[in-house]
Design a protein around this motif. Structure first.
Motif, PDB file in Angstrom:
ATOM      1  N   GLU A   1      66.220   5.485  23.927  1.00  0.00           N
ATOM      2  CA  GLU A   1      65.417   4.796  22.905  1.00  0.00           C
ATOM      3  C   GLU A   1      65.918   5.103  21.497  1.00  0.00           C
ATOM      4  O   GLU A   1      65.975   4.210  20.650  1.00  0.00           O
ATOM      5  CB  GLU A   1      63.947   5.191  23.029  1.00  0.00           C
ATOM      6  CG  GLU A   1      63.226   4.499  24.152  1.00  0.00           C
ATOM      7  CD  GLU A   1      61.724   4.779  24.132  1.00  0.00           C
ATOM      8  OE1 GLU A   1      61.288   5.783  23.511  1.00  0.00           O
ATOM      9  OE2 GLU A   1      61.000   3.977  24.744  1.00  0.00           O
ATOM     10  N   ALA A   2      66.272   6.350  21.234  1.00  0.00           N
ATOM     11  CA  ALA A   2      66.779   6.728  19.915  1.00  0.00           C
ATOM     12  C   ALA A   2      68.097   6.025  19.622  1.00  0.00           C
ATOM     13  O   ALA A   2      68.326   5.571  18.494  1.00  0.00           O
ATOM     14  CB  ALA A   2      66.944   8.244  19.821  1.00  0.00           C
ATOM     15  N   CYS A   3      68.959   5.906  20.630  1.00  0.00           N
ATOM     16  CA  CYS A   3      70.237   5.216  20.438  1.00  0.00           C
ATOM     17  C   CYS A   3      70.014   3.744  20.115  1.00  0.00           C
ATOM     18  O   CYS A   3      70.676   3.182  19.235  1.00  0.00           O
ATOM     19  CB  CYS A   3      71.126   5.372  21.674  1.00  0.00           C
ATOM     20  SG  CYS A   3      71.685   7.056  21.972  1.00  0.00           S
ATOM     21  N   GLU A   4      69.082   3.111  20.809  1.00  0.00           N
ATOM     22  CA  GLU A   4      68.782   1.705  20.538  1.00  0.00           C
ATOM     23  C   GLU A   4      68.189   1.540  19.146  1.00  0.00           C
ATOM     24  O   GLU A   4      68.542   0.611  18.414  1.00  0.00           O
ATOM     25  CB  GLU A   4      67.834   1.137  21.603  1.00  0.00           C
ATOM     26  CG  GLU A   4      67.579  -0.341  21.451  1.00  0.00           C
ATOM     27  CD  GLU A   4      68.831  -1.201  21.373  1.00  0.00           C
ATOM     28  OE1 GLU A   4      68.857  -2.155  20.543  1.00  0.00           O
ATOM     29  OE2 GLU A   4      69.808  -0.944  22.103  1.00  0.00           O
ATOM     30  N   ALA A   5      67.309   2.440  18.749  1.00  0.00           N
ATOM     31  CA  ALA A   5      66.746   2.393  17.398  1.00  0.00           C
ATOM     32  C   ALA A   5      67.842   2.581  16.350  1.00  0.00           C
ATOM     33  O   ALA A   5      67.825   1.926  15.299  1.00  0.00           O
ATOM     34  CB  ALA A   5      65.666   3.466  17.236  1.00  0.00           C
ATOM     35  N   SER A   6      68.810   3.430  16.638  1.00  0.00           N
ATOM     36  CA  SER A   6      69.940   3.628  15.720  1.00  0.00           C
ATOM     37  C   SER A   6      70.723   2.338  15.545  1.00  0.00           C
ATOM     38  O   SER A   6      71.071   1.960  14.425  1.00  0.00           O
ATOM     39  CB  SER A   6      70.873   4.719  16.254  1.00  0.00           C
ATOM     40  OG  SER A   6      70.240   5.962  16.292  1.00  0.00           O
ATOM     41  N   ARG A   7      71.001   1.662  16.642  1.00  0.00           N
ATOM     42  CA  ARG A   7      71.749   0.400  16.567  1.00  0.00           C
ATOM     43  C   ARG A   7      70.994  -0.621  15.704  1.00  0.00           C
ATOM     44  O   ARG A   7      71.600  -1.307  14.874  1.00  0.00           O
ATOM     45  CB  ARG A   7      71.989  -0.163  17.965  1.00  0.00           C
ATOM     46  CG  ARG A   7      72.990   0.608  18.781  1.00  0.00           C
ATOM     47  CD  ARG A   7      73.224  -0.066  20.154  1.00  0.00           C
ATOM     48  NE  ARG A   7      73.735   0.894  21.083  1.00  0.00           N
ATOM     49  CZ  ARG A   7      72.995   1.606  21.944  1.00  0.00           C
ATOM     50  NH1 ARG A   7      71.695   1.412  22.035  1.00  0.00           N
ATOM     51  NH2 ARG A   7      73.558   2.490  22.734  1.00  0.00           N
ATOM     52  N   ARG A   8      69.693  -0.714  15.909  1.00  0.00           N
ATOM     53  CA  ARG A   8      68.887  -1.667  15.124  1.00  0.00           C
ATOM     54  C   ARG A   8      68.884  -1.299  13.638  1.00  0.00           C
ATOM     55  O   ARG A   8      68.954  -2.168  12.775  1.00  0.00           O
ATOM     56  CB  ARG A   8      67.447  -1.711  15.644  1.00  0.00           C
ATOM     57  CG  ARG A   8      67.273  -2.476  16.934  1.00  0.00           C
ATOM     58  CD  ARG A   8      65.795  -2.729  17.255  1.00  0.00           C
ATOM     59  NE  ARG A   8      64.966  -1.536  17.230  1.00  0.00           N
ATOM     60  CZ  ARG A   8      64.765  -0.719  18.258  1.00  0.00           C
ATOM     61  NH1 ARG A   8      65.336  -0.980  19.427  1.00  0.00           N
ATOM     62  NH2 ARG A   8      63.992   0.337  18.147  1.00  0.00           N
ATOM     63  N   ALA A   9      68.787   0.000  13.342  1.00  0.00           N
ATOM     64  CA  ALA A   9      68.673   0.462  11.957  1.00  0.00           C
ATOM     65  C   ALA A   9      69.893   0.122  11.120  1.00  0.00           C
ATOM     66  O   ALA A   9      69.778  -0.101   9.913  1.00  0.00           O
ATOM     67  CB  ALA A   9      68.417   1.965  11.929  1.00  0.00           C
ATOM     68  N   ILE A  10      71.059   0.090  11.752  1.00  0.00           N
ATOM     69  CA  ILE A  10      72.281  -0.123  10.966  1.00  0.00           C
ATOM     70  C   ILE A  10      72.935  -1.469  11.230  1.00  0.00           C
ATOM     71  O   ILE A  10      73.994  -1.764  10.680  1.00  0.00           O
ATOM     72  CB  ILE A  10      73.295   1.018  11.215  1.00  0.00           C
ATOM     73  CG1 ILE A  10      73.655   1.119  12.689  1.00  0.00           C
ATOM     74  CG2 ILE A  10      72.745   2.330  10.671  1.00  0.00           C
ATOM     75  CD1 ILE A  10      74.729   2.130  12.996  1.00  0.00           C
ATOM     76  N   ARG A  11      72.294  -2.292  12.036  1.00  0.00           N
ATOM     77  CA  ARG A  11      72.862  -3.588  12.432  1.00  0.00           C
ATOM     78  C   ARG A  11      73.320  -4.426  11.238  1.00  0.00           C
ATOM     79  O   ARG A  11      74.357  -5.070  11.284  1.00  0.00           O
ATOM     80  CB  ARG A  11      71.847  -4.350  13.268  1.00  0.00           C
ATOM     81  CG  ARG A  11      72.374  -5.649  13.841  1.00  0.00           C
ATOM     82  CD  ARG A  11      71.410  -6.257  14.836  1.00  0.00           C
ATOM     83  NE  ARG A  11      71.419  -5.447  16.044  1.00  0.00           N
ATOM     84  CZ  ARG A  11      70.338  -5.153  16.762  1.00  0.00           C
ATOM     85  NH1 ARG A  11      69.161  -5.614  16.399  1.00  0.00           N
ATOM     86  NH2 ARG A  11      70.428  -4.408  17.842  1.00  0.00           N
ATOM     87  N   SER A  12      72.551  -4.407  10.158  1.00  0.00           N
ATOM     88  CA  SER A  12      72.876  -5.265   9.016  1.00  0.00           C
ATOM     89  C   SER A  12      73.696  -4.550   7.942  1.00  0.00           C
ATOM     90  O   SER A  12      73.990  -5.130   6.907  1.00  0.00           O
ATOM     91  CB  SER A  12      71.587  -5.812   8.393  1.00  0.00           C
ATOM     92  OG  SER A  12      70.828  -4.742   7.856  1.00  0.00           O
ATOM     93  N   LEU A  13      74.074  -3.314   8.207  1.00  0.00           N
ATOM     94  CA  LEU A  13      74.807  -2.530   7.208  1.00  0.00           C
ATOM     95  C   LEU A  13      76.311  -2.632   7.418  1.00  0.00           C
ATOM     96  O   LEU A  13      76.778  -2.779   8.540  1.00  0.00           O
ATOM     97  CB  LEU A  13      74.385  -1.062   7.270  1.00  0.00           C
ATOM     98  CG  LEU A  13      72.912  -0.770   7.000  1.00  0.00           C
ATOM     99  CD1 LEU A  13      72.633   0.719   7.169  1.00  0.00           C
ATOM    100  CD2 LEU A  13      72.501  -1.248   5.623  1.00  0.00           C
ATOM    101  N   GLY A  14      77.049  -2.493   6.327  1.00  0.00           N
ATOM    102  CA  GLY A  14      78.503  -2.434   6.382  1.00  0.00           C
ATOM    103  C   GLY A  14      78.970  -0.994   6.311  1.00  0.00           C
ATOM    104  O   GLY A  14      78.222  -0.100   5.894  1.00  0.00           O
ATOM    105  N   LEU A  15      80.213  -0.771   6.687  1.00  0.00           N
ATOM    106  CA  LEU A  15      80.757   0.588   6.718  1.00  0.00           C
ATOM    107  C   LEU A  15      80.741   1.274   5.358  1.00  0.00           C
ATOM    108  O   LEU A  15      80.652   2.499   5.286  1.00  0.00           O
ATOM    109  CB  LEU A  15      82.184   0.576   7.267  1.00  0.00           C
ATOM    110  CG  LEU A  15      82.329   0.219   8.739  1.00  0.00           C
ATOM    111  CD1 LEU A  15      83.798   0.173   9.119  1.00  0.00           C
ATOM    112  CD2 LEU A  15      81.581   1.211   9.610  1.00  0.00           C
ATOM    113  N   ASP A  16      80.835   0.517   4.305  1.00  0.00           N
ATOM    114  CA  ASP A  16      80.868   1.111   2.979  1.00  0.00           C
ATOM    115  C   ASP A  16      79.505   1.152   2.297  1.00  0.00           C
ATOM    116  O   ASP A  16      79.390   1.610   1.161  1.00  0.00           O
ATOM    117  CB  ASP A  16      81.892   0.389   2.106  1.00  0.00           C
ATOM    118  CG  ASP A  16      83.295   0.546   2.653  1.00  0.00           C
ATOM    119  OD1 ASP A  16      83.637   1.661   3.102  1.00  0.00           O
ATOM    120  OD2 ASP A  16      84.051  -0.436   2.668  1.00  0.00           O
TER     121      ASP A  16
END
Length: 174
Positions: free
Chosen positions: A118-133
């Motif tokens: 669940e934490a891994c899935e939440a992590s993916r959602r949290a940064i989905r719209s972010l860029g590397l920089d």
């Protein structure tokens, strides 16, 4: 005299993990490597008894179950706290990293693996719209680019996968 080599064409092999990752954009490459390590660490508990998962073989609090519980903490620190700025208390995680290895009576293989997934899935959602920089401002270390966070978490997961390999080998071969 010139020698001409008639090299046979290279055989066709199925795509490897590396081939698949290289073909992806950079954020997906980071996610693929993180997911590989997330899965390996979560899977270190597969097929073990509850006693084996809790067995302590080193002087520290490090156990296989504790490693996966700690990995859940890592996900929440770097992909919740650092992204949202919420405190560790608000997130419901220990104040100190060392405390994240402590097992409660209710911690079982099933509950710890589930919480980690669940934490891994939440992590993916949290940064989905972010860029590397993109800069994350919520961690106490100060502002950090997402690229740095990816690399830091990947390094930490790789180290813990190594710890888990050694502990599991000792437990299974005991």
């Amino acid at each position: 005299m010139t020698t001409v080599w008639n090299a046979a064409p290279m055989p066709s092999f199925p795509p490897t993990f590396a081939d698949q990752v290289i073909a992806q954009p950079a954020p997906a490459q980071f996610e693929a490597f993180l997911d590989e390590h997330r899965g390996a660490l979560n899977g270190c508990l597969d097929g073990l008894t509850e006693e084996q998962a809790r067995r302590s073989l080193v002087a520290s609090r490090t156990t296989l179950l504790g490693l996966v519980k700690h990995a859940t903490f890592v996900e929440k620190v770097w992909f919740d706290q650092a992204v949202t700025g919420r405190s560790r208390a608000e997130i419901g995680i220990p104040a100190r990293s060392e405390e994240s290895f402590i097992l409660d009576d209710g911690d079982t293989i099933a509950t710890v693996q589930h919480a980690h997934r669940e934490a891994c899935e939440a992590s993916r959602r949290a940064i989905r719209s972010l860029g590397l920089d993109d800069i994350l401002h919520g961690h106490p270390r100060g502002p950090l680019p997402l690229r740095w966070v990816y690399l830091h978490v990947l390094r930490e997961l790789a180290q813990h996968c190594g710890h888990a390999d050694i502990l599991r080998e000792q437990i299974v071969n005991a």
